[in-house]
Design a protein around this motif. Structure first.
Motif, PDB file in Angstrom:
ATOM      1  N   LEU A 110     132.821  77.904  47.679  1.00 36.18           N
ATOM      2  CA  LEU A 110     133.684  77.422  48.787  1.00 36.18           C
ATOM      3  C   LEU A 110     133.474  78.102  50.095  1.00 36.18           C
ATOM      4  O   LEU A 110     133.334  77.407  50.992  1.00 36.18           O
ATOM      5  CB  LEU A 110     135.289  77.683  48.273  1.00 36.18           C
ATOM      6  CG  LEU A 110     135.755  76.837  47.354  1.00 36.18           C
ATOM      7  CD1 LEU A 110     137.033  77.245  46.996  1.00 36.18           C
ATOM      8  CD2 LEU A 110     135.918  75.382  47.754  1.00 36.18           C
ATOM      9  N   ARG A 111     132.879  79.333  50.021  1.00 36.35           N
ATOM     10  CA  ARG A 111     132.657  80.053  51.473  1.00 36.35           C
ATOM     11  C   ARG A 111     131.368  79.485  51.856  1.00 36.35           C
ATOM     12  O   ARG A 111     131.050  79.296  53.079  1.00 36.35           O
ATOM     13  CB  ARG A 111     132.507  81.424  51.080  1.00 36.35           C
ATOM     14  CG  ARG A 111     133.885  82.153  50.848  1.00 36.35           C
ATOM     15  CD  ARG A 111     133.786  83.547  51.294  1.00 36.35           C
ATOM     16  NE  ARG A 111     134.968  84.244  50.822  1.00 36.35           N
ATOM     17  CZ  ARG A 111     136.217  84.180  51.640  1.00 36.35           C
ATOM     18  NH1 ARG A 111     136.315  83.733  52.795  1.00 36.35           N
ATOM     19  NH2 ARG A 111     137.174  85.026  51.319  1.00 36.35           N
ATOM     20  N   THR A 112     130.465  78.665  50.883  1.00 34.52           N
ATOM     21  CA  THR A 112     129.320  77.975  51.361  1.00 34.52           C
ATOM     22  C   THR A 112     129.724  76.758  51.926  1.00 34.52           C
ATOM     23  O   THR A 112     129.066  76.239  53.132  1.00 34.52           O
ATOM     24  CB  THR A 112     128.309  77.878  50.224  1.00 34.52           C
ATOM     25  OG1 THR A 112     128.020  79.079  49.827  1.00 34.52           O
ATOM     26  CG2 THR A 112     126.967  77.260  50.827  1.00 34.52           C
ATOM     27  N   ILE A 113     130.329  75.905  51.297  1.00 34.28           N
ATOM     28  CA  ILE A 113     130.368  74.532  51.721  1.00 34.28           C
ATOM     29  C   ILE A 113     131.938  74.394  52.446  1.00 34.28           C
ATOM     30  O   ILE A 113     131.894  73.436  53.505  1.00 34.28           O
ATOM     31  CB  ILE A 113     130.847  73.786  50.699  1.00 34.28           C
ATOM     32  CG1 ILE A 113     132.096  73.808  49.754  1.00 34.28           C
ATOM     33  CG2 ILE A 113     129.423  73.694  49.563  1.00 34.28           C
ATOM     34  CD1 ILE A 113     132.550  72.663  48.834  1.00 34.28           C
ATOM     35  N   CYS A 114     132.702  75.394  52.830  1.00 32.38           N
ATOM     36  CA  CYS A 114     133.736  75.289  53.881  1.00 32.38           C
ATOM     37  C   CYS A 114     133.654  76.538  54.687  1.00 32.38           C
ATOM     38  O   CYS A 114     134.272  77.566  54.579  1.00 32.38           O
ATOM     39  CB  CYS A 114     135.138  75.247  53.171  1.00 32.38           C
ATOM     40  SG  CYS A 114     135.164  73.881  51.919  1.00 32.38           S
ATOM     41  N   PRO A 115     132.492  76.748  55.563  1.00 31.29           N
ATOM     42  CA  PRO A 115     132.625  77.895  56.479  1.00 31.29           C
ATOM     43  C   PRO A 115     133.712  78.154  57.424  1.00 31.29           C
ATOM     44  O   PRO A 115     133.766  79.230  57.807  1.00 31.29           O
ATOM     45  CB  PRO A 115     131.433  77.701  57.346  1.00 31.29           C
ATOM     46  CG  PRO A 115     131.042  75.972  57.273  1.00 31.29           C
ATOM     47  CD  PRO A 115     131.599  75.746  55.930  1.00 31.29           C
ATOM     48  N   THR A 116     134.546  77.233  57.507  1.00 26.65           N
ATOM     49  CA  THR A 116     135.753  77.605  58.524  1.00 26.65           C
ATOM     50  C   THR A 116     136.985  78.110  57.616  1.00 26.65           C
ATOM     51  O   THR A 116     137.969  78.215  58.345  1.00 26.65           O
ATOM     52  CB  THR A 116     136.270  76.371  59.023  1.00 26.65           C
ATOM     53  OG1 THR A 116     136.689  75.173  58.017  1.00 26.65           O
ATOM     54  CG2 THR A 116     135.150  75.755  60.005  1.00 26.65           C
TER      55      THR A 116
END
Length: 158
Positions: A110-116
């Protein structure tokens, strides 16, 4: 692991309330509740309604076999079902931390695909003793590696 712990709906709702209370009492206010399909959806729904925050869904599974009881390679959906962006403070929700590998991998993914995403916390109903991942919120820490039969899983064992 031949023992099975059967949970009925009354017990399950009580456990959900314990997680809801833990999140509320912590002061953490997520912008989004992200439920892991399938097992995490009941808890995610309860948290989403109680916290009055939108709910999103991601699919992940490592259980295979005829009864879905043997663990294999983790598969994660390529997208998240959501009516808005998954960003800011996110509460990632699953039913349990069994080995902990699913939650650990999902946090990294998730930290990779949702950087916000600015902050991510995790919530589960149960944590098994062998879990390598310790969620931020849980209703119960089990002392043995018992197989949990949740009330909505009764069809799995017909």
């Amino acid at each position: 692991m031949s023992d099975k712990l059967h949970i009925d709906y009354a017990q399950y709702h009580h456990l959900i309330d314990r997680v809801v209370d833990a999140v509320k009492n912590s002061g953490f206010q997520p912008d989004c509740v992200l439920g892991v399909s399938r097992g995490g959806l009941f808890l995610a729904d309860g948290l989403s309604r109680s916290l009055r925050k939108p709910m999103a869904v991601i699919a992940a599974s490592s259980y295979r076999g005829g009864e879905g009881t043997s663990q294999g390679e983790l598969q994660i959906s390529a997208s998240i079902a959501s009516v808005g962006p998954v960003s800011g403070k996110v509460l990632l929700v699953d039913d349990l931390a069994d080995t902990g590998h699913t939650l650990k991998a999902l946090c990294e993914y998730l930290r990779t695909i949702c950087p916000t995403i600015t902050e991510m916390k995790t919530a589960v109903v149960w944590v098994k003793p062998g879990s390598v991942f310790k969620p931020d919120f849980a209703a119960e820490y089990l002392e043995s590696d018992v197989w949990i039969v949740q009330p909505f899983e009764t069809r799995d064992f017909l």
